[in-house]
Design a protein around this motif. Structure first.
Motif, PDB file in Angstrom:
ATOM      1  N   THR A 144      -5.490   6.310   2.918  1.00  0.00           N
ATOM      2  CA  THR A 144      -4.087   7.296   2.555  1.00  0.00           C
ATOM      3  C   THR A 144      -3.538   6.865   3.985  1.00  0.00           C
ATOM      4  OG1 THR A 144      -6.125   8.860   3.664  1.00  0.00           O
ATOM      5  CG2 THR A 144      -4.894   9.085   1.245  1.00  0.00           C
ATOM      6  N   VAL A 171     -12.452  -0.144   0.609  1.00  0.00           N
ATOM      7  CA  VAL A 171     -12.207   0.554  -0.500  1.00  0.00           C
ATOM      8  C   VAL A 171     -11.943   0.492  -2.211  1.00  0.00           C
ATOM      9  CG1 VAL A 171     -10.600   2.907   0.221  1.00  0.00           C
ATOM     10  CG2 VAL A 171     -12.076   1.237   1.948  1.00  0.00           C
ATOM     11  N   GLU A 172     -12.064   1.181  -2.478  1.00  0.00           N
ATOM     12  CA  GLU A 172     -11.960   1.087  -4.183  1.00  0.00           C
ATOM     13  C   GLU A 172     -11.892   2.518  -5.424  1.00  0.00           C
ATOM     14  OE1 GLU A 172     -10.725   0.296  -8.059  1.00  0.00           O
ATOM     15  OE2 GLU A 172     -10.643  -1.376  -6.395  1.00  0.00           O
ATOM     16  N   PRO A 173     -10.765   2.784  -5.205  1.00  0.00           N
ATOM     17  CA  PRO A 173     -10.824   3.956  -6.372  1.00  0.00           C
ATOM     18  C   PRO A 173     -11.757   4.157  -7.190  1.00  0.00           C
ATOM     19  CG  PRO A 173      -8.281   3.411  -6.174  1.00  0.00           C
ATOM     20  CD  PRO A 173      -9.305   2.315  -5.141  1.00  0.00           C
ATOM     21  N   GLU A 174     -11.876   2.651  -8.271  1.00  0.00           N
ATOM     22  CA  GLU A 174     -12.433   2.910  -9.582  1.00  0.00           C
ATOM     23  C   GLU A 174     -14.146   3.253  -9.040  1.00  0.00           C
ATOM     24  OE1 GLU A 174     -11.465   2.704 -12.101  1.00  0.00           O
ATOM     25  OE2 GLU A 174      -8.857   2.441 -12.234  1.00  0.00           O
ATOM     26  N   LEU A 206       0.765  -0.582  -0.231  1.00  0.00           N
ATOM     27  CA  LEU A 206       0.271   0.017  -0.090  1.00  0.00           C
ATOM     28  C   LEU A 206       1.163   1.809   0.093  1.00  0.00           C
ATOM     29  CD1 LEU A 206      -2.461  -1.096   3.214  1.00  0.00           C
ATOM     30  CD2 LEU A 206      -2.576  -1.040   0.280  1.00  0.00           C
ATOM     31  N   VAL A 217      -4.195  -4.892  -3.698  1.00  0.00           N
ATOM     32  CA  VAL A 217      -4.699  -4.005  -4.772  1.00  0.00           C
ATOM     33  C   VAL A 217      -3.411  -4.632  -6.195  1.00  0.00           C
ATOM     34  CG1 VAL A 217      -4.557  -1.961  -3.269  1.00  0.00           C
ATOM     35  CG2 VAL A 217      -2.142  -2.556  -3.443  1.00  0.00           C
ATOM     36  N   ALA A 224      -8.976  -2.610   1.122  1.00  0.00           N
ATOM     37  CA  ALA A 224      -7.757  -2.139  -0.266  1.00  0.00           C
ATOM     38  C   ALA A 224      -7.752  -2.946  -1.713  1.00  0.00           C
ATOM     39  CB  ALA A 224      -7.072  -1.313   0.423  1.00  0.00           C
ATOM     40  N   GLY A 225      -9.340  -2.398  -2.545  1.00  0.00           N
ATOM     41  CA  GLY A 225      -8.955  -3.325  -3.457  1.00  0.00           C
ATOM     42  C   GLY A 225     -10.619  -4.036  -4.396  1.00  0.00           C
ATOM     43  N   THR A 274     -12.319   6.486  -3.884  1.00  0.00           N
ATOM     44  CA  THR A 274     -11.160   6.692  -2.640  1.00  0.00           C
ATOM     45  C   THR A 274      -9.988   5.813  -2.317  1.00  0.00           C
ATOM     46  OG1 THR A 274     -10.973   8.412  -0.912  1.00  0.00           O
ATOM     47  CG2 THR A 274     -12.658   6.072  -0.913  1.00  0.00           C
ATOM     48  N   ARG A 275      -9.563   5.506  -2.326  1.00  0.00           N
ATOM     49  CA  ARG A 275      -8.299   4.923  -1.280  1.00  0.00           C
ATOM     50  C   ARG A 275      -7.594   5.201  -0.513  1.00  0.00           C
ATOM     51  NH1 ARG A 275      -3.488   7.308  -1.749  1.00  0.00           N
ATOM     52  NH2 ARG A 275      -3.572   9.502  -2.406  1.00  0.00           N
ATOM     53  N   THR A 325      -8.892   7.453   4.666  1.00  0.00           N
ATOM     54  CA  THR A 325      -9.114   7.447   3.218  1.00  0.00           C
ATOM     55  C   THR A 325      -9.236   8.542   2.567  1.00  0.00           C
ATOM     56  OG1 THR A 325     -11.754   7.770   3.587  1.00  0.00           O
ATOM     57  CG2 THR A 325     -11.200   5.757   3.371  1.00  0.00           C
TER      58      THR A 325
END
Length: 426
Positions: A217, A180-183, A118, A246, A157-158, A214-215, A231
């Protein structure tokens, strides 16, 4: 390859390496076969680590590619718990971590991949996990079964295949889960938004919470243990464990240090017979990056793609072994992946990320999760296909992809049309 070659060495104790050793023997090779693995376990299969083994429904012994006695019975010399640290191409030797030098006439690199990190504050805390090895699964299971009486979730995460499979496994154990997924959707870079919505709903029905766009942090702790995550959108979520799902990076350091060609997108560059830039060294499994052949679902010929899935390891290990024996065969299988999540079993064939396809055609009801989905190019070629809770059709789906021929979308989506009849030449 000249039959006077008497020593074949395999670096990598996973599925690809074990199946390569098996193939050398079944193809009649009677020289030395040496398998080097940096784990102490005998070669095992990884898919159950995020499924049955994680929940405790699959025993450890069922992970093994072969029973431990198979190796001695087939004269496969094992160096387990010993990393290979150097390849001397001039001397044709592999040096192990304890200084042992292992000679080779032909060498197979099946070193696999390792989880991506990460790279945020707090990853040193107890309760931060990765999942690639059986020891990882053991540690993660300990957290999942250790009690979540305060309701603090496992944060993943992912939202790729591993993330979703672990989410399903954790929910089966009663563990709260937040992903939690950025896409904008799970599996977005593989399935696109259309099928991503199907999997979002599936997991939400089973109590999984998603935070898209979001991702992570940072990870906050309490007395050295995970307590919360932060996040990028300013959120703070309670947590008792965090899984970094990830992606994975090919383990190419050994090959790169030996001067072998590394593909631009990652992985060891190999030809159609899985031979590296050194004609005595081959690569298979997650670490190999072959040039793509012509045909449907393969993108642009000449580009390279590394496939990090079970079926690739299963088939590329034997293909590399046959090439080591001088029986070169083009390795051009359609990418394939399977997954089990709750009561949904699925198979995905081909490759059609967002931007590469024109539309998705369904056969059956995606809402009821018993359907087929096909990703089509603008000219009607099938680039990829997914079958969910429908079986014995993956071979036909792959034949449609491999043909590279346009298919009538109306017939493709018609459940009364025999799917096999759409394959050219059928």
């Amino acid at each position: 390859m000249d039959r006077t070659y008497r020593t074949f060495v395999i670096i990598g104790g996973g599925l690809a390496g074990a199946k390569a050793a098996e193939t050398l023997r079944t193809e009649g090779f009677d020289g030395r076969v040496i398998l080097i693995g940096d784990e102490h376990d005998h070669p095992y299969e990884r898919p159950p680590l995020s499924k049955g083994y994680l929940t405790g429904s699959t025993d450890r012994e069922k992970l093994y590619v072969h029973r431990p006695a198979w190796y001695a019975g087939n004269r496969v010399e094992l160096h387990l718990g010993q990393p290979a640290v150097h390849i001397d191409r001039a001397a044709r030797e592999v040096r192990l971590g304890d200084g042992t030098r292992v000679p080779y006439d032909a060498l197979l690199l099946a070193t696999g991949a390792e989880p991506r990190r990460l790279g945020i504050p707090g990853t040193e805390l107890a309760g931060v996990h990765h999942l690639r090895r059986v020891a990882h699964a053991d540690h993660l299971r300990g957290h999942l079964t250790g009690g979540h009486r305060d309701g603090a979730p496992l944060v993943i995460a992912g939202a790729g295949w591993i993330g979703l499979e672990v989410a399903a496994a954790a929910r089966s154990l009663g563990v709260p889960v937040t992903v939690v997924e950025p896409e904008p959707a799970p599996l977005y870079r593989v399935l696109g938004p259309e099928l991503g919505a199907v999997f979002t709903e599936l997991h939400r029905e089973h109590g999984v919470e998603f935070r898209f766009g979001t991702r992570l942090t940072a990870i906050g702790g309490d007395r050295g243990m995970v307590a919360e995550v932060h996040t990028a959108d300013g959120g703070r979520l309670p947590a008792r464990a965090v899984l970094a799902a990830v992606g994975a990076a090919p383990r190419t350091a050994l090959a790169a240090a030996a001067g072998l060609e590394i593909a631009e997108g990652g992985g060891i560059a190999v030809d159609a017979a899985l031979r590296t830039s050194d004609p005595r060294i081959f690569a298979a499994g997650d670490v190999a990056a072959p040039a793509l052949p012509a045909g449907g679902g393969n993108g642009s010929p000449g580009k390279r793609r590394r496939v990090d899935h079970w079926a690739n390891a299963l088939h590329s290990g034997p293909a590399a072994a046959r090439a080591m024996l001088g029986r070169d065969e083009p390795f051009d299988r359609v990418p394939y992946f399977f997954s089990d999540q709750y009561d949904v079993g699925l198979e995905y064939s081909g490759w059609a990320p967002p931007g590469d396809y024109d539309k998705v055609v369904y056969r059956g009801d995606a809402g009821k999760r018993c359907f087929l989905a096909f990703w089509l190019a603008a000219d009607g070629r099938v680039l990829a296909g997914l079958n969910a809770n429908i079986w014995e059709v993956a071979g036909t789906v792959q034949a449609l992809i491999r043909s590279g021929r346009p298919v009538d979308p109306a017939r493709l989506g018609d459940p009364h049309t025999d799917l096999a009849s759409l394959v050219p030449g059928a």
